[in-house]
Scaffold this active site. Structure first.
Site, PDB file in Angstrom:
ATOM      1  N   SER A 146       0.660  -1.210   0.029  1.00 23.01           N
ATOM      2  CA  SER A 146       0.127   0.076   0.081  1.00 23.01           C
ATOM      3  C   SER A 146       0.914   1.367   0.040  1.00 23.01           C
ATOM      4  CB  SER A 146      -0.712   0.190   1.279  1.00 23.01           C
ATOM      5  OG  SER A 146      -1.704   1.268   1.327  1.00 23.01           O
ATOM      6  N   TYR A 159      -1.273  -0.215  10.641  1.00 19.81           N
ATOM      7  CA  TYR A 159      -1.415  -0.654   9.248  1.00 19.81           C
ATOM      8  C   TYR A 159      -0.255  -0.090   8.270  1.00 19.81           C
ATOM      9  CZ  TYR A 159      -3.702  -0.895   4.772  1.00 19.81           C
ATOM     10  OH  TYR A 159      -4.126  -1.092   3.194  1.00 19.81           O
TER      11      TYR A 159
HETATM   12  N1  LIG Z   1      -8.760  -0.073  -0.106  1.00 22.04           N
HETATM   13  C1  LIG Z   1      -7.712   0.561  -0.096  1.00 22.04           C
HETATM   14  O1  LIG Z   1      -7.544   1.922  -0.324  1.00 22.04           O
HETATM   15  C2  LIG Z   1      -6.227   0.005  -0.110  1.00 22.04           C
HETATM   16  C3  LIG Z   1      -5.141   0.583  -0.633  1.00 22.04           C
HETATM   17  C4  LIG Z   1      -4.082   0.111  -0.575  1.00 22.04           C
HETATM   18  C5  LIG Z   1      -3.746  -1.241  -0.096  1.00 22.04           C
HETATM   19  N2  LIG Z   1      -4.988  -1.947  -0.084  1.00 22.04           N
HETATM   20  C6  LIG Z   1      -4.783  -3.338   0.553  1.00 22.04           C
HETATM   21  O2  LIG Z   1      -5.416  -4.064  -0.690  1.00 22.04           O
HETATM   22  C7  LIG Z   1      -5.733  -5.614  -0.232  1.00 22.04           C
HETATM   23  C8  LIG Z   1      -7.318  -5.600  -0.400  1.00 22.04           C
HETATM   24  O3  LIG Z   1      -7.894  -4.460   0.119  1.00 22.04           O
HETATM   25  P1  LIG Z   1      -9.644  -4.331  -0.173  1.00 22.04           P
HETATM   26  O4  LIG Z   1      -9.600  -2.721  -0.102  1.00 22.04           O
HETATM   27  O5  LIG Z   1      -9.897  -4.972  -1.418  1.00 22.04           O
HETATM   28  O6  LIG Z   1     -10.187  -4.864   0.934  1.00 22.04           O
HETATM   29  P2  LIG Z   1     -11.684  -5.784   1.361  1.00 22.04           P
HETATM   30  O7  LIG Z   1     -11.949  -5.575   2.895  1.00 22.04           O
HETATM   31  O8  LIG Z   1     -12.606  -5.243   0.335  1.00 22.04           O
HETATM   32  O9  LIG Z   1     -11.129  -7.092   0.810  1.00 22.04           O
HETATM   33  C9  LIG Z   1     -10.283  -7.849   1.791  1.00 22.04           C
HETATM   34  C10 LIG Z   1     -10.737  -9.441   1.663  1.00 22.04           C
HETATM   35  O10 LIG Z   1      -9.652 -10.091   2.376  1.00 22.04           O
HETATM   36  C11 LIG Z   1     -10.407 -11.024   3.100  1.00 22.04           C
HETATM   37  N3  LIG Z   1      -9.640 -11.413   4.373  1.00 22.04           N
HETATM   38  C12 LIG Z   1      -9.384 -10.675   5.374  1.00 22.04           C
HETATM   39  N4  LIG Z   1      -8.970 -11.652   6.428  1.00 22.04           N
HETATM   40  C13 LIG Z   1      -8.457 -12.441   5.886  1.00 22.04           C
HETATM   41  C14 LIG Z   1      -7.852 -13.591   6.229  1.00 22.04           C
HETATM   42  N5  LIG Z   1      -7.396 -13.774   7.599  1.00 22.04           N
HETATM   43  N6  LIG Z   1      -7.608 -14.882   5.560  1.00 22.04           N
HETATM   44  C15 LIG Z   1      -8.172 -14.741   4.164  1.00 22.04           C
HETATM   45  N7  LIG Z   1      -8.978 -13.676   3.704  1.00 22.04           N
HETATM   46  C16 LIG Z   1      -9.015 -12.764   4.353  1.00 22.04           C
HETATM   47  C17 LIG Z   1     -11.660 -10.385   3.378  1.00 22.04           C
HETATM   48  O11 LIG Z   1     -12.676 -11.449   3.518  1.00 22.04           O
HETATM   49  C18 LIG Z   1     -12.177  -9.795   1.970  1.00 22.04           C
HETATM   50  O12 LIG Z   1     -12.581 -10.438   1.198  1.00 22.04           O
HETATM   51  C19 LIG Z   1      -5.333  -5.262   1.336  1.00 22.04           C
HETATM   52  O13 LIG Z   1      -4.245  -6.120   1.471  1.00 22.04           O
HETATM   53  C20 LIG Z   1      -5.262  -3.805   1.741  1.00 22.04           C
HETATM   54  O14 LIG Z   1      -4.616  -3.921   2.642  1.00 22.04           O
HETATM   55  C21 LIG Z   1      -6.035  -1.398  -0.033  1.00 22.04           C
END
Ligand SMILES: NC(=O)c1ccc[n+]([C@@H]2O[C@H](COP(=O)([O-])OP(=O)(O)OC[C@H]3O[C@@H](n4cnc5c(N)ncnc54)[C@H](O)[C@@H]3O)[C@@H](O)[C@H]2O)c1
Length: 263
Positions: A146, A159
């Site tokens: 991220s 985070y």
């Molecule tokens: N949303 C943002 O702005 C953003 C920005 C940068 C990075 N990210 C990263 O991108 C990735 C996905 O984020 P997102 O925004 O799609 O989030 P989201 O919450 O929409 O999806 C995350 C998914 O991970 C699954 N998950 C959580 N814990 C788990 C576990 N222990 N085992 C298996 N699955 C698990 C959840 O069930 C969910 O389906 C993450 O690593 C997040 O940190 C997100």
């Protein structure tokens, strides 16, 4: 999701957190580019929904329930991919969580939990996949870090620390595996509109009384290119990193942030 000219035909991909948001978009894009996809998520129903969407679009996919913090689950996930599809070419360590709290009030177990999912999960899933990739003579591991791992977000010290750790891990593992044919990279999305971001805005409301719409507006205003990063923007880079167009890239942390992060 359109096929944008890259072929991942006969490639087998495992995507954690594939049931929602960025992970779902990555799964859809991989399917559209010809990969066979094992959609892995703790939320099995959501993973199954993603797999159905890929199949409905003419691709090949199945789902598996995994808690990435559990070593046996991680191994079973990789074993299932090998049993069903015969190999594992691509591992996307994408599952992640985020919570919001100022440091003095942050419960200790939040620190442990976020490191378990965002860091230990990446380690356990890679550890399970690497022997198979070595046996095949190569593969690609692609981690979702991220821009939080390169920048600074108040009330998200835990985070930010996990995502900086993922970047460090990516670099060190790329070096360790340099002679194996396994490339290791990560990408650093900026502000992506997903359930996680909506939950963050809600958490800020509960902590500081700032209306979620106001937070979302302010966060968007910080993006130089002016719009939210979409999960599909991230998926495009995920496909690129999987492809031979990225054949000479390893140990990189690629920003996808509309210019918000430039280091
Ligand atoms: N949303 C943002 O702005 C953003 C920005 C940068 C990075 N990210 C990263 O991108 C990735 C996905 O984020 P997102 O925004 O799609 O989030 P989201 O919450 O929409 O999806 C995350 C998914 O991970 C699954 N998950 C959580 N814990 C788990 C576990 N222990 N085992 C298996 N699955 C698990 C959840 O069930 C969910 O389906 C993450 O690593 C997040 O940190 C997100």
């Amino acid at each position: 999701m359109l096929n944008k000219g890259i072929s991942l035909k006969d490639q087998v991909a495992v995507v954690t957190g594939g049931g929602a948001g960025i992970g779902r978009a990555i799964c859809m894009a991989l399917g559209a580019h010809g990969a066979k996809v094992l959609v892995a998520d703790m939320a099995l129903q959501n993973a199954e929904e993603t797999a159905s969407m890929i199949c409905a679009a003419g691709g090949q996919a199945t789902a598996v329930q995994v808690d990435v913090t559990n070593a046996a689950d991680a191994q079973a996930m990789i074993d299932k991919a090998v049993r069903l599809f015969g190999r594992v070419d691509l591992l996307y360590n994408n599952a992640g969580i985020c919570t919001v709290s100022e440091i003095e009030k942050m419960p200790e177990d939040w620190w442990d939990k976020i490191f378990a999912v965002n860091c230990k999960g990446v380690f356990l899933c890679s550890k399970a996949a690497i022997p198979q990739m070595k046996k095949q003579g190569g593969g690609r591991i692609i981690n979702t870090a991220s821009q939080a791992g390169k920048g600074a977000i108040p009330k998200q010290v835990h985070y930010c620390a996990t995502k900086a750790a993922v970047i460090g891990y990516t670099r060190a593992l790329a070096m360790e595996l340099k002679d194996t044919g396994i490339r290791v990279n990560c990408f650093c999305p900026g502000s992506v509109m997903s359930d996680m971001t909506l939950r963050e805005a809600q958490a800020v409301y509960e902590l500081d009384g700032i209306e979620p719409e106001q937070s979302l507006k302010a966060w968007q205003a910080d993006i130089p290119l002016g719009r939210w990063v979409t999960p599909e923007d991230v998926a495009d880079i995920a496909v690129f990193l999987a492809s031979d167009y990225a054949a000479y890239m390893t140990g990189q942390a690629v920003n996808i942030s509309g210019g918000q992060t430039m280091n």
